[in-house]
Design a protein around this motif. Structure first.
Motif, PDB file in Angstrom:
ATOM      1  N   VAL A 184      40.088  58.018  33.149  1.00 49.69           N
ATOM      2  CA  VAL A 184      38.893  57.239  33.489  1.00 49.69           C
ATOM      3  C   VAL A 184      38.629  56.170  32.435  1.00 49.69           C
ATOM      4  N   GLN A 185      38.810  56.507  31.174  1.00 51.42           N
ATOM      5  CA  GLN A 185      38.566  55.546  30.093  1.00 51.42           C
ATOM      6  C   GLN A 185      39.576  54.401  30.088  1.00 51.42           C
ATOM      7  N   GLU A 186      40.826  54.695  30.423  1.00 52.48           N
ATOM      8  CA  GLU A 186      41.884  53.696  30.283  1.00 52.48           C
ATOM      9  C   GLU A 186      42.087  52.831  31.517  1.00 52.48           C
ATOM     10  N   LEU A 187      41.513  53.229  32.651  1.00 52.94           N
ATOM     11  CA  LEU A 187      41.733  52.479  33.885  1.00 52.94           C
ATOM     12  C   LEU A 187      41.285  51.016  33.798  1.00 52.94           C
ATOM     13  N   PRO A 188      40.099  50.709  33.264  1.00 53.88           N
ATOM     14  CA  PRO A 188      39.693  49.296  33.237  1.00 53.88           C
ATOM     15  C   PRO A 188      40.683  48.396  32.503  1.00 53.88           C
ATOM     16  N   GLY A 189      41.177  48.855  31.365  1.00 52.91           N
ATOM     17  CA  GLY A 189      42.153  48.057  30.625  1.00 52.91           C
ATOM     18  C   GLY A 189      43.433  47.839  31.400  1.00 52.91           C
ATOM     19  N   ALA A 190      43.877  48.889  32.113  1.00 51.28           N
ATOM     20  CA  ALA A 190      45.098  48.761  32.916  1.00 51.28           C
ATOM     21  C   ALA A 190      44.904  47.753  34.046  1.00 51.28           C
ATOM     22  N   VAL A 191      43.733  47.780  34.677  1.00 51.24           N
ATOM     23  CA  VAL A 191      43.451  46.827  35.761  1.00 51.24           C
ATOM     24  C   VAL A 191      43.371  45.413  35.202  1.00 51.24           C
ATOM     25  N   ASP A 192      42.775  45.238  34.027  1.00 52.31           N
ATOM     26  CA  ASP A 192      42.704  43.910  33.410  1.00 52.31           C
ATOM     27  C   ASP A 192      44.097  43.330  33.187  1.00 52.31           C
ATOM     28  N   GLU A 193      45.046  44.168  32.815  1.00 52.03           N
ATOM     29  CA  GLU A 193      46.414  43.687  32.609  1.00 52.03           C
ATOM     30  C   GLU A 193      47.035  43.217  33.922  1.00 52.03           C
ATOM     31  N   VAL A 194      46.774  43.962  35.012  1.00 52.02           N
ATOM     32  CA  VAL A 194      47.285  43.552  36.320  1.00 52.02           C
ATOM     33  C   VAL A 194      46.698  42.204  36.712  1.00 52.02           C
ATOM     34  N   VAL A 195      45.398  42.047  36.518  1.00 46.97           N
ATOM     35  CA  VAL A 195      44.726  40.782  36.856  1.00 46.97           C
ATOM     36  C   VAL A 195      45.277  39.644  36.008  1.00 46.97           C
ATOM     37  N   ALA A 196      45.472  39.891  34.720  1.00 46.91           N
ATOM     38  CA  ALA A 196      45.990  38.850  33.826  1.00 46.91           C
ATOM     39  C   ALA A 196      47.371  38.381  34.270  1.00 46.91           C
ATOM     40  N   ASP A 197      48.201  39.301  34.701  1.00 43.15           N
ATOM     41  CA  ASP A 197      49.541  38.920  35.172  1.00 43.15           C
ATOM     42  C   ASP A 197      49.450  38.032  36.410  1.00 43.15           C
ATOM     43  N   VAL A 220      46.856  36.101  37.214  1.00 47.22           N
ATOM     44  CA  VAL A 220      46.270  34.820  36.800  1.00 47.22           C
ATOM     45  C   VAL A 220      47.346  33.902  36.245  1.00 47.22           C
ATOM     46  N   GLU A 221      48.301  34.472  35.525  1.00 45.24           N
ATOM     47  CA  GLU A 221      49.386  33.670  34.954  1.00 45.24           C
ATOM     48  C   GLU A 221      50.232  32.990  36.023  1.00 45.24           C
ATOM     49  N   THR A 222      50.218  33.530  37.240  1.00 47.42           N
ATOM     50  CA  THR A 222      50.984  32.932  38.343  1.00 47.42           C
ATOM     51  C   THR A 222      50.164  31.906  39.122  1.00 47.42           C
ATOM     52  N   GLY A 223      48.919  31.651  38.675  1.00 51.15           N
ATOM     53  CA  GLY A 223      48.093  30.656  39.333  1.00 51.15           C
ATOM     54  C   GLY A 223      47.022  31.205  40.258  1.00 51.15           C
ATOM     55  N   VAL A 224      46.897  32.522  40.338  1.00 49.22           N
ATOM     56  CA  VAL A 224      45.880  33.121  41.206  1.00 49.22           C
ATOM     57  C   VAL A 224      44.508  32.979  40.548  1.00 49.22           C
ATOM     58  N   GLU A 225      43.515  32.565  41.330  1.00 53.99           N
ATOM     59  CA  GLU A 225      42.146  32.449  40.828  1.00 53.99           C
ATOM     60  C   GLU A 225      41.463  33.808  40.951  1.00 53.99           C
ATOM     61  N   LEU A 226      41.412  34.497  39.833  1.00 54.26           N
ATOM     62  CA  LEU A 226      40.938  35.879  39.834  1.00 54.26           C
ATOM     63  C   LEU A 226      40.417  36.200  38.449  1.00 54.26           C
ATOM     64  N   SER A 227      39.464  37.103  38.378  1.00 52.37           N
ATOM     65  CA  SER A 227      38.955  37.549  37.083  1.00 52.37           C
ATOM     66  C   SER A 227      38.787  39.063  37.108  1.00 52.37           C
ATOM     67  N   GLY A 228      38.601  39.616  35.912  1.00 44.77           N
ATOM     68  CA  GLY A 228      38.416  41.058  35.827  1.00 44.77           C
ATOM     69  C   GLY A 228      37.184  41.524  36.576  1.00 44.77           C
ATOM     70  N   ASP A 229      36.140  40.692  36.627  1.00 47.54           N
ATOM     71  CA  ASP A 229      34.926  41.073  37.343  1.00 47.54           C
ATOM     72  C   ASP A 229      35.157  41.201  38.848  1.00 47.54           C
TER      73      ASP A 229
END
Length: 371
Positions: free
Chosen positions: A241-254, A256-265
């Motif tokens: 439960v504690q580590e899930l947000p960080g893992a999701v942020d990494e997926v979103v960051a990847d 975003v690097e491809t040009g997708v308009e997305l944020s962690g929120d």
């Protein structure tokens, strides 16, 4: 298990290195060795009398092998093995392949048997190696091999459904409906696949078992049977439960690097975690899936906890937190004595998405928001 001496010992060493489910029969037809994987497949242990040193005809009548090999498999094995053991001139082909039906857990499954006639450097008969293999295409085996081996081993241990206390975690994307409509379908698929992969990897890392995935939802179980008992299982669940947000942020960051308009929120996970003392857990195996599922009131309660969570809340039940001992809580950075709880029904009235169902099914549950 002791290895035979001489050339047969060399064969055993080679098979052991490959972790094969295998048996060695010597030139006199006596069972000389059984691999560890074969012992596990037969549901035996170190105290089981496997029949080492006895003739294979007598060995195949033993309870441990009769429970694994169907009557047809026993007869097929005898029919094909005897001519090769009684063949000093080597007139039979040194390799042969059979299909045998095994009783694995509560299901009958067909596997392949690769038989290899063994001879020494002078051509004298040594016996035969019997190697059991899955009858699956190479591309299917390659796909299976991509999974986490330890996870699959834990799943294999649940062939027989039984009552197994465990920590439960449910997770779902907050506001997934609007997000799926805003993003291109292919991008949304990549997002869900990435989050699912990250979730499964964390579950595997912390010694859990992945449950059902439905749409953008995921679930996991951490069994008390693993070393450490209640505290270890609860610790693993809370760590997830504690580590899930960080893992999701990494997926979103990847993405975003491809040009997708997305944020962690945009991709906050709503999470519910609970303890199930009376869960009934086991495999569900059909022609189209292999998964582990759990049934019990606590599963339904955990689902309600997750459904009430909103805006990326990570709700853990009081029942789960109180499975942590002092050392486990400290390792997680938690201070249980200073934690306060709210009733799930109260949260539901504050805007949780489960509405009356949460109050009806689990309204009296006390939960704490780790977010």
């Amino acid at each position: 298990m002791d290895r035979p001496d001489g050339p047969l010992g060399d064969v055993v060493a080679a098979l052991s290195g490959g972790r094969a489910a295998a048996q060695i029969v010597d030139a006199e037809g006596r069972l000389a060795w059984v691999s560890e994987q074969m012992v596990m497949m037969a549901g035996a242990d170190e105290d089981t009398d496997l029949g080492i040193g006895h003739h294979v005809d007598e060995v195949l009548e033993r309870e441990v092998w009769r429970a694994l090999l169907t009557p047809g498999a026993v007869e097929t094995l005898r029919h094909d093995l005897h001519p090769r053991l009684d063949d000093p001139a080597g007139t039979h082909a040194p390799l042969w392949v059979l299909a045998l039906d095994l009783q694995l857990g509560e299901r009958e499954r067909t596997v392949g048997l690769l038989g290899v006639t063994l001879r020494d450097a002078d051509g004298a008969a040594l016996g035969a190696a019997l190697i059991y293999t899955p009858l699956l295409p190479a591309r299917v085996l390659a796909m299976v091999s991509e999974g986490d081996e330890a996870m699959f081993t834990r799943m294999a241990d649940l062939a027989v459904p039984a009552q197994r206390p465990a920590a439960i975690v449910f997770a779902d994307i907050d506001g997934s409906g609007p997000l799926s409509r805003r993003l291109p379908t292919a991008v949304y698929f990549e997002l869900i696949r990435g989050i699912t992969t990250a979730f499964d990897a964390l579950v595997a890392r912390h010694g859990g078992i992945v449950g059902k995935h439905a749409g953008d939802g995921a679930s996991a179980y951490f069994l008390r049977d693993e070393p450490g008992g209640d505290a270890a299982a609860a610790t693993a669940a809370v760590r997830l439960v504690q580590e899930l947000p960080g893992a999701v942020d990494e997926v979103v960051a990847d993405l975003v690097e491809t040009g997708v308009e997305l944020s962690g929120d945009d991709c906050r996970l709503n999470v519910g975690a609970h303890w199930g003392a009376d869960l009934f857990i086991g495999q569900v195996v059909t022609g189209g899936r292999l998964e582990v599922t759990a049934l019990g009131d606590e599963v339904n309660e955990c689902a309600r906890i997750e459904q009430v969570a909103t805006g990326g809340q990570r709700l853990v039940s009081k029942t789960l937190v109180e499975r942590l001992d002092e050392a486990a809580a400290a390792a997680l950075g938690l201070r249980p004595r200073s934690m306060t709880y709210r009733m799930l029904a109260e949260l539901g009235r504050d805007g949780g998405t489960a509405g009356g169902k949460a109050e009806r099914d689990a309204g009296s549950l006390a939960v704490h928001d780790l977010s």
